[in-house]
Design an enzyme around this catalytic site. Structure first.
Site, PDB file in Angstrom:
ATOM      1  N   ASP A  52      -6.285   4.360   8.200  1.00 26.16           N
ATOM      2  CA  ASP A  52      -5.169   4.148   7.288  1.00 26.16           C
ATOM      3  C   ASP A  52      -5.712   3.402   6.059  1.00 26.16           C
ATOM      4  O   ASP A  52      -6.865   2.966   6.042  1.00 26.16           O
ATOM      5  CB  ASP A  52      -4.106   3.317   8.020  1.00 26.16           C
ATOM      6  CG  ASP A  52      -2.931   2.973   7.141  1.00 26.16           C
ATOM      7  OD1 ASP A  52      -2.412   3.872   6.456  1.00 26.16           O
ATOM      8  OD2 ASP A  52      -2.520   1.795   7.129  1.00 26.16           O
ATOM      9  N   ALA A  84      -3.487   0.963   3.278  1.00 27.95           N
ATOM     10  CA  ALA A  84      -2.925  -0.376   3.094  1.00 27.95           C
ATOM     11  C   ALA A  84      -2.783  -1.097   4.426  1.00 27.95           C
ATOM     12  O   ALA A  84      -2.211  -0.577   5.380  1.00 27.95           O
ATOM     13  CB  ALA A  84      -1.567  -0.295   2.409  1.00 27.95           C
ATOM     14  N   ALA A  89      12.042  -4.186   4.647  1.00 27.76           N
ATOM     15  CA  ALA A  89      11.198  -3.159   4.044  1.00 27.76           C
ATOM     16  C   ALA A  89       9.978  -2.858   4.903  1.00 27.76           C
ATOM     17  O   ALA A  89       9.438  -1.742   4.864  1.00 27.76           O
ATOM     18  CB  ALA A  89      10.764  -3.588   2.647  1.00 27.76           C
ATOM     19  N   MET A 107       7.316   0.861   8.168  1.00 31.03           N
ATOM     20  CA  MET A 107       6.000   1.038   7.561  1.00 31.03           C
ATOM     21  C   MET A 107       5.152   2.035   8.342  1.00 31.03           C
ATOM     22  O   MET A 107       5.146   2.060   9.561  1.00 31.03           O
ATOM     23  CB  MET A 107       5.275  -0.309   7.466  1.00 31.03           C
ATOM     24  CG  MET A 107       3.986  -0.245   6.650  1.00 31.03           C
ATOM     25  SD  MET A 107       4.262   0.384   4.973  1.00 31.03           S
ATOM     26  CE  MET A 107       5.312  -0.889   4.313  1.00 31.03           C
ATOM     27  N   LYS A 165       6.702   7.881   2.255  1.00 34.43           N
ATOM     28  CA  LYS A 165       7.558   6.955   1.524  1.00 34.43           C
ATOM     29  C   LYS A 165       8.998   7.451   1.372  1.00 34.43           C
ATOM     30  O   LYS A 165       9.926   6.638   1.382  1.00 34.43           O
ATOM     31  CB  LYS A 165       6.935   6.619   0.165  1.00 34.43           C
ATOM     32  CG  LYS A 165       5.561   5.972   0.276  1.00 34.43           C
ATOM     33  CD  LYS A 165       5.534   4.859   1.331  1.00 34.43           C
ATOM     34  CE  LYS A 165       4.148   4.316   1.571  1.00 34.43           C
ATOM     35  NZ  LYS A 165       4.056   3.487   2.788  1.00 34.43           N
ATOM     36  N   HIS A 225      10.365   6.708   4.658  1.00 34.57           N
ATOM     37  CA  HIS A 225      10.478   5.253   4.779  1.00 34.57           C
ATOM     38  C   HIS A 225      11.792   4.770   4.164  1.00 34.57           C
ATOM     39  O   HIS A 225      12.522   3.975   4.780  1.00 34.57           O
ATOM     40  CB  HIS A 225       9.280   4.596   4.083  1.00 34.57           C
ATOM     41  CG  HIS A 225       9.194   3.122   4.256  1.00 34.57           C
ATOM     42  ND1 HIS A 225       8.058   2.494   4.690  1.00 34.57           N
ATOM     43  CD2 HIS A 225      10.097   2.125   4.046  1.00 34.57           C
ATOM     44  CE1 HIS A 225       8.268   1.189   4.747  1.00 34.57           C
ATOM     45  NE2 HIS A 225       9.500   0.945   4.346  1.00 34.57           N
TER      46      HIS A 225
END
Length: 279
Positions: free
Chosen positions: A20, A22, A54, A58, A62, A65
């Site tokens: 992955d 981030a 938020a 994760m 997005k 998400h």
């Protein structure tokens, strides 16, 4: 005999790691996406979501998400109280289109490799392993992040964005498997998927890979490197424990603090492969 089947890297060994981005290789604490979700909600609808909210979805693409965030009971109740209906697809689209330019603008600020990771990846390459990667970021974000990370020394052998494949993103196996194909790895059980979030662990399991969760550097621990560096041992342990428990509950074969700690895991997986074990 291929170069991956030499005496120094026998056919039973791990051939590649699929990483992955981030919270795994860059952006200690996974702040680039989470902080921008908060900003996007504020800009698009003058609506507050917390950083903790938020963080919960994760690892997903997005758009997904945002949609999942809107369905969280705490967010949904406030949304319906404010707007009189659950978050609609058009509203998710509007949030996504607000999010994207903000994320593209912000991502270069979070492109620094996590301390200790680059030497470990260099060592893995010296052992013949291939370095794949995939992300919940869409391609326009990755096209900004990849060169920014390269300037700071991180250059994976391949990368896949969450919107690259028609089949979709996490928790499906497709991005991980696209790396296997691109890198020419002979068997999925000779790959390790490394991630800091549950959807990424599910991705690796669905792809038939060994999975390694990261309990400190990523989303679940949720601290910056600077915050972590000054934490006492008791606070680190208190924050690590629920993060580790969540990753293990998702099915991670191993959980370590950061990617910099992966060498003993690879050695153990090589041992298990030599005994005929599979993920």
């Amino acid at each position: 005999m291929t170069d991956m089947q030499t005496a120094s890297h026998p056919a039973t060994d791990v051939q590649g790691v699929i990483l992955d981005w981030a919270g795994t290789v860059v952006d200690f604490g996974s702040f680039a996406p989470t902080s921008i979700f908060v900003e996007a909600f504020a800009r698009a609808f003058d609506f507050e979501v917390t950083l903790e909210e938020a963080r919960q979805p994760m690892g997903l693409g997005k758009w997904d998400h945002i949609a999942t965030l809107g369905r969280l009971p705490s967010v949904d109740s406030r949304w319906q109280a404010r707007f009189g209906h659950p978050m609609s697809r058009d509203e998710v689209d509007h949030l996504y289109h607000t999010f994207m330019p903000l994320q593209i603008a912000a991502v270069t600020r979070f492109a620094a490799p996590i301390p200790g990771v680059l030497p470990v990846l260099a060592s893995l390459r010296e052992q013949g392993l291939r370095i794949g990667s995939c992300s919940g970021y869409p391609r326009p974000v990755m096209e900004t992040l990849v060169p920014a990370a390269a300037e700071q020394g991180y250059r994976p052998d391949h990368w896949v964005a969450t919107d690259d494949l028609k089949a979709g993103g996490r928790p499906g196996p497709w991005m991980a498997l696209a790396n296997v194909i691109a890198l020419g790895i002979g068997a999925v059980h000779r790959c390790i998927k490394v991630d800091d979030a549950v959807p990424g662990i599910s991705e690796g399991l669905n792809a038939g890979m060994w999975t390694v969760g990261l309990s400190v550097s990523g989303n679940e621990f949720g601290a910056t490197w600077e915050e972590f560096a000054v934490m006492g041992q008791e606070e680190v342990a208190a924050r690590r424990a629920p993060a580790e428990a969540k990753l293990r509950a998702a099915g991670a074969h191993y959980v370590i603090d950061t990617l910099a700690d992966i060498a003993p895991v690879i050695a153990d997986i090589n041992r298990r492969l030599a005994l005929g074990e599979r993920p």
